[in-house]
Design an enzyme around this catalytic site. Sequence first.
Site, PDB file in Angstrom:
ATOM      1  N   SER A  27       0.607  -1.214   0.143  1.00  0.00           N
ATOM      2  CA  SER A  27       0.005   0.105   0.054  1.00  0.00           C
ATOM      3  C   SER A  27       0.754   1.119  -0.100  1.00  0.00           C
ATOM      4  CB  SER A  27      -0.849   0.284   1.170  1.00  0.00           C
ATOM      5  OG  SER A  27      -1.852  -0.957   1.378  1.00  0.00           O
TER       6      SER A  27
ATOM      7  N   GLU B 287      -3.414   0.271  -9.032  1.00  0.00           N
ATOM      8  CA  GLU B 287      -2.525   1.418  -9.182  1.00  0.00           C
ATOM      9  C   GLU B 287      -1.206   0.913  -9.456  1.00  0.00           C
ATOM     10  OE1 GLU B 287      -1.631   5.324  -6.223  1.00  0.00           O
ATOM     11  OE2 GLU B 287      -1.755   3.149  -5.275  1.00  0.00           O
TER      12      GLU B 287
ATOM     13  N   HIS C  71      -0.773  -2.615  -7.274  1.00  0.00           N
ATOM     14  CA  HIS C  71      -1.848  -2.451  -6.016  1.00  0.00           C
ATOM     15  C   HIS C  71      -3.214  -2.578  -6.236  1.00  0.00           C
ATOM     16  CE1 HIS C  71      -2.650   0.748  -2.735  1.00  0.00           C
ATOM     17  NE2 HIS C  71      -2.910  -0.287  -2.293  1.00  0.00           N
TER      18      HIS C  71
ATOM     19  N   ASN D 120      -3.077   6.236  -1.319  1.00  0.00           N
ATOM     20  CA  ASN D 120      -3.063   6.194   0.151  1.00  0.00           C
ATOM     21  C   ASN D 120      -2.338   7.499   0.771  1.00  0.00           C
ATOM     22  OD1 ASN D 120      -4.293   3.724   1.454  1.00  0.00           O
ATOM     23  ND2 ASN D 120      -2.718   2.663   0.210  1.00  0.00           N
TER      24      ASN D 120
HETATM   25  C1  LIG Z   1      -5.544   0.357   1.790  1.00  0.00           C
HETATM   26  C2  LIG Z   1      -5.135   0.453   0.498  1.00  0.00           C
HETATM   27  O1  LIG Z   1      -3.883   0.127   0.259  1.00  0.00           O
HETATM   28  C3  LIG Z   1      -6.123   0.563  -0.628  1.00  0.00           C
HETATM   29  C4  LIG Z   1      -7.439   0.094  -0.338  1.00  0.00           C
HETATM   30  O2  LIG Z   1      -8.142  -1.104  -0.601  1.00  0.00           O
HETATM   31  S1  LIG Z   1      -8.326   1.380   0.226  1.00  0.00           S
HETATM   32  C5  LIG Z   1     -10.032   0.578   0.349  1.00  0.00           C
HETATM   33  C6  LIG Z   1     -10.868   0.875  -1.142  1.00  0.00           C
HETATM   34  N1  LIG Z   1     -12.215   0.248  -0.813  1.00  0.00           N
HETATM   35  C7  LIG Z   1     -13.203   1.057  -0.524  1.00  0.00           C
HETATM   36  O3  LIG Z   1     -12.822   2.356  -0.380  1.00  0.00           O
HETATM   37  C8  LIG Z   1     -14.585   0.454  -0.486  1.00  0.00           C
HETATM   38  C9  LIG Z   1     -15.522   1.350   0.037  1.00  0.00           C
HETATM   39  N2  LIG Z   1     -16.648   0.732   0.040  1.00  0.00           N
HETATM   40  C10 LIG Z   1     -17.755   0.256  -0.824  1.00  0.00           C
HETATM   41  O4  LIG Z   1     -17.328   0.448  -2.293  1.00  0.00           O
HETATM   42  C11 LIG Z   1     -18.753  -0.295  -0.651  1.00  0.00           C
HETATM   43  O5  LIG Z   1     -19.252  -0.197   0.651  1.00  0.00           O
HETATM   44  C12 LIG Z   1     -18.558  -2.022  -0.825  1.00  0.00           C
HETATM   45  C13 LIG Z   1     -18.373  -2.145  -2.387  1.00  0.00           C
HETATM   46  C14 LIG Z   1     -17.514  -2.495   0.117  1.00  0.00           C
HETATM   47  C15 LIG Z   1     -19.862  -2.426  -0.189  1.00  0.00           C
HETATM   48  O6  LIG Z   1     -21.022  -1.972  -0.863  1.00  0.00           O
HETATM   49  P1  LIG Z   1     -22.547  -1.893  -0.184  1.00  0.00           P
HETATM   50  O7  LIG Z   1     -23.467  -1.392  -1.219  1.00  0.00           O
HETATM   51  O8  LIG Z   1     -22.266  -1.429   1.084  1.00  0.00           O
HETATM   52  O9  LIG Z   1     -22.926  -3.317   0.222  1.00  0.00           O
HETATM   53  P2  LIG Z   1     -23.306  -4.617  -0.718  1.00  0.00           P
HETATM   54  O10 LIG Z   1     -24.674  -4.095  -1.463  1.00  0.00           O
HETATM   55  O11 LIG Z   1     -23.565  -5.813   0.019  1.00  0.00           O
HETATM   56  O12 LIG Z   1     -22.122  -4.628  -1.860  1.00  0.00           O
HETATM   57  C16 LIG Z   1     -21.985  -4.166  -3.195  1.00  0.00           C
HETATM   58  C17 LIG Z   1     -21.413  -5.051  -3.992  1.00  0.00           C
HETATM   59  O13 LIG Z   1     -20.045  -5.367  -3.593  1.00  0.00           O
HETATM   60  C18 LIG Z   1     -20.196  -6.815  -3.203  1.00  0.00           C
HETATM   61  N3  LIG Z   1     -19.205  -7.234  -2.182  1.00  0.00           N
HETATM   62  C19 LIG Z   1     -19.379  -6.538  -0.931  1.00  0.00           C
HETATM   63  N4  LIG Z   1     -18.385  -6.897  -0.111  1.00  0.00           N
HETATM   64  C20 LIG Z   1     -17.599  -7.853  -0.656  1.00  0.00           C
HETATM   65  C21 LIG Z   1     -16.485  -8.548  -0.705  1.00  0.00           C
HETATM   66  N5  LIG Z   1     -15.599  -8.544   0.624  1.00  0.00           N
HETATM   67  N6  LIG Z   1     -16.019  -9.373  -1.641  1.00  0.00           N
HETATM   68  C22 LIG Z   1     -16.549  -9.473  -2.958  1.00  0.00           C
HETATM   69  N7  LIG Z   1     -17.510  -8.729  -3.119  1.00  0.00           N
HETATM   70  C23 LIG Z   1     -18.267  -7.860  -2.110  1.00  0.00           C
HETATM   71  C24 LIG Z   1     -21.389  -7.351  -3.229  1.00  0.00           C
HETATM   72  O14 LIG Z   1     -21.774  -8.574  -3.776  1.00  0.00           O
HETATM   73  C25 LIG Z   1     -22.196  -6.175  -3.923  1.00  0.00           C
HETATM   74  O15 LIG Z   1     -21.962  -6.809  -5.506  1.00  0.00           O
HETATM   75  P3  LIG Z   1     -23.214  -6.066  -6.613  1.00  0.00           P
HETATM   76  O16 LIG Z   1     -22.812  -4.849  -6.674  1.00  0.00           O
HETATM   77  O17 LIG Z   1     -22.673  -6.627  -7.792  1.00  0.00           O
HETATM   78  O18 LIG Z   1     -24.483  -6.313  -6.044  1.00  0.00           O
HETATM   79  N1  LIG Z   2      -6.393  -4.401   3.767  1.00  0.00           N
HETATM   80  C1  LIG Z   2      -6.596  -3.556   2.651  1.00  0.00           C
HETATM   81  O1  LIG Z   2      -7.661  -2.886   2.319  1.00  0.00           O
HETATM   82  C2  LIG Z   2      -5.277  -3.497   1.548  1.00  0.00           C
HETATM   83  C3  LIG Z   2      -4.010  -3.957   1.986  1.00  0.00           C
HETATM   84  N2  LIG Z   2      -3.126  -3.740   0.765  1.00  0.00           N
HETATM   85  C4  LIG Z   2      -1.792  -4.272   1.155  1.00  0.00           C
HETATM   86  O2  LIG Z   2      -1.673  -5.676   0.874  1.00  0.00           O
HETATM   87  C5  LIG Z   2      -0.950  -6.431   1.800  1.00  0.00           C
HETATM   88  C6  LIG Z   2      -1.385  -7.358   2.469  1.00  0.00           C
HETATM   89  O3  LIG Z   2      -2.628  -6.895   3.247  1.00  0.00           O
HETATM   90  P1  LIG Z   2      -3.921  -7.674   3.889  1.00  0.00           P
HETATM   91  O4  LIG Z   2      -4.349  -8.733   2.923  1.00  0.00           O
HETATM   92  O5  LIG Z   2      -4.717  -6.800   4.430  1.00  0.00           O
HETATM   93  O6  LIG Z   2      -3.268  -8.353   5.187  1.00  0.00           O
HETATM   94  P2  LIG Z   2      -3.482  -9.555   5.902  1.00  0.00           P
HETATM   95  O7  LIG Z   2      -3.124  -9.515   7.377  1.00  0.00           O
HETATM   96  O8  LIG Z   2      -4.918  -9.645   5.917  1.00  0.00           O
HETATM   97  O9  LIG Z   2      -3.057 -10.960   5.528  1.00  0.00           O
HETATM   98  C7  LIG Z   2      -1.812 -10.960   4.908  1.00  0.00           C
HETATM   99  C8  LIG Z   2      -1.513 -12.817   5.036  1.00  0.00           C
HETATM  100  O10 LIG Z   2      -0.232 -13.005   4.483  1.00  0.00           O
HETATM  101  C9  LIG Z   2       0.099 -14.204   5.513  1.00  0.00           C
HETATM  102  N3  LIG Z   2       1.546 -14.198   5.382  1.00  0.00           N
HETATM  103  C10 LIG Z   2       2.395 -13.846   6.381  1.00  0.00           C
HETATM  104  N4  LIG Z   2       3.701 -13.902   6.059  1.00  0.00           N
HETATM  105  C11 LIG Z   2       3.782 -14.709   4.858  1.00  0.00           C
HETATM  106  C12 LIG Z   2       4.784 -15.537   4.413  1.00  0.00           C
HETATM  107  N5  LIG Z   2       6.106 -15.695   4.537  1.00  0.00           N
HETATM  108  N6  LIG Z   2       4.073 -16.358   2.996  1.00  0.00           N
HETATM  109  C13 LIG Z   2       2.980 -16.584   3.257  1.00  0.00           C
HETATM  110  N7  LIG Z   2       1.976 -15.792   3.783  1.00  0.00           N
HETATM  111  C14 LIG Z   2       2.228 -15.010   4.710  1.00  0.00           C
HETATM  112  C15 LIG Z   2      -0.415 -13.785   6.738  1.00  0.00           C
HETATM  113  O11 LIG Z   2      -0.478 -14.920   7.691  1.00  0.00           O
HETATM  114  P3  LIG Z   2      -0.462 -14.712   9.376  1.00  0.00           P
HETATM  115  O12 LIG Z   2      -1.752 -14.052   9.747  1.00  0.00           O
HETATM  116  O13 LIG Z   2       0.027 -15.921   9.839  1.00  0.00           O
HETATM  117  O14 LIG Z   2       0.815 -13.675   9.504  1.00  0.00           O
HETATM  118  C16 LIG Z   2      -1.853 -13.155   6.309  1.00  0.00           C
HETATM  119  O15 LIG Z   2      -2.675 -14.427   6.147  1.00  0.00           O
HETATM  120  C17 LIG Z   2      -0.020  -5.288   2.561  1.00  0.00           C
HETATM  121  O16 LIG Z   2       0.984  -4.985   2.082  1.00  0.00           O
HETATM  122  C18 LIG Z   2      -1.275  -4.218   2.713  1.00  0.00           C
HETATM  123  O17 LIG Z   2      -0.727  -2.922   2.768  1.00  0.00           O
HETATM  124  C19 LIG Z   2      -3.251  -3.119  -0.259  1.00  0.00           C
HETATM  125  C20 LIG Z   2      -4.578  -2.889  -0.601  1.00  0.00           C
HETATM  126  C21 LIG Z   2      -5.494  -2.783   0.317  1.00  0.00           C
END
Ligand SMILES: CC(=O)CC(=O)SCCNC(=O)CCNC(=O)[C@H](O)C(C)(C)COP(=O)(O)OP(=O)(O)OC[C@H]1O[C@@H](n2cnc3c(N)ncnc32)[C@H](O)[C@@H]1OP(=O)(O)O
Ligand SMILES: NC(=O)C1=CN([C@@H]2O[C@H](COP(=O)(O)OP(=O)(O)OC[C@H]3O[C@@H](n4cnc5c(N)ncnc54)[C@H](OP(=O)(O)O)[C@@H]3O)[C@@H](O)[C@H]2O)C=CC1
Length: 282
Positions: free
Chosen positions: A118, A151, A139, A189
Amino acid sequence: MKKVAVIGGGTMGNGICHVFAMNGIPVNLVEMNQELADEALATIDNNLERMVKKEKIDADQKVQTLENIETHTDTTKAVNDVDLIVEAVPENFELKKKVFAEVDEAAPEKAILASNTSSISITKLAATTSRPERFIGMHFFNPVPIMKLVEVVRGLDTDSEVVETIEETAELLEKNPVEVADYPGFVSNRVLMPMINEAIYCVYEGVAEPEDVDQVMKLGMAHPMGPLRLADFIGLDVCLDILNVLYEGFKDSKYRPCPLLVKMVDAGKLGDKSGEGFYKHD
Ligand SMILES: CC(=O)CC(=O)SCCNC(=O)CCNC(=O)[C@H](O)C(C)(C)COP(=O)(O)OP(=O)(O)OC[C@H]1O[C@@H](n2cnc3c(N)ncnc32)[C@H](O)[C@@H]1OP(=O)(O)O
Ligand SMILES: NC(=O)C1=CN([C@@H]2O[C@H](COP(=O)(O)OP(=O)(O)OC[C@H]3O[C@@H](n4cnc5c(N)ncnc54)[C@H](OP(=O)(O)O)[C@@H]3O)[C@@H](O)[C@H]2O)C=CC1
């Protein structure tokens, strides 16, 4: 892209396997142990079932998708015949470095190494391997089967041919690639985490309760989830790791993680995955 390996089957890794397998590409899913690999597979099964119920795919496509996924606990074996490795282990440089050392040793010479990080520097991770020109950031966004963005992060030495291949691969997965340069937090991010951190400061300083902070952003700004609900969804540990990379990377106090976020992670309140964060989860 004939075959890929995904390292880590957590929140992101299982979603990444899901989209590769659903688009006809065989995937080796690597987890720490068989129990975690089975949990990842069960999550993929549930999410595919959700798609069958919504008639987005049919039952045969679900079966074919699951048949495209092989679980592994040995990284060396899982990467020795693949074209692309996508790493999705926790957001920790030393851990990723260790994983890539193993992958670099065992993967075919031509294979592309990609990180789903991320925020961690792609250039710095690439430099720990013998093939920085074949190293890239790929990403994905959570939930991976739904979110349309990939990304694409070009490290200092990434070959243009590798950037092109990853962009084509993202399109094959029905995602939209956006290329960005390698700076802390990339674009996504760097913009998202200060908002989430500020929302946490609102709770910390008693400005409003979590539900009210989220209502403001949902109803006032049309966000699908409020920032605190989203923080739970991403994982509070992941948010803290990203903020620390931004804080250390830019040496700018505007990215300092809110003490409340640090305390919640210390207490093991990590959001959806631990059952409690700013909200309680089943
Ligand atoms: C941290 C990082 O590095 C980067 C990141 O990822 S940052 C996070 C980015 N993500 C976001 O910002 C998510 C924001 N939230 C949303 O877009 C929506 O709330 C959401 C899509 C998660 C859920 O939507 P919702 O309308 O509240 O719920 P819901 O109607 O149940 O779901 C919408 C759709 O998503 C699907 N869905 C929800 N959660 C899901 C999951 N965990 N896995 C797969 N599909 C999922 C549903 O099946 C539904 O599909 P349809 O549109 O085809 O019907
Ligand atoms: N969460 C999010 O919304 C997002 C996260 N990311 C990025 O994705 C990456 C993963 O995040 P996320 O999926 O949330 O993390 P999680 O903690 O949900 O999952 C990571 C998994 O990797 C496993 N793991 C640790 N070490 C190893 C290894 N050596 N070999 C194989 N598996 C291993 C962990 O096991 P154990 O639990 O035993 O450690 C765990 O099950 C991070 O870099 C995060 O920043 C990117 C986009 C969105």
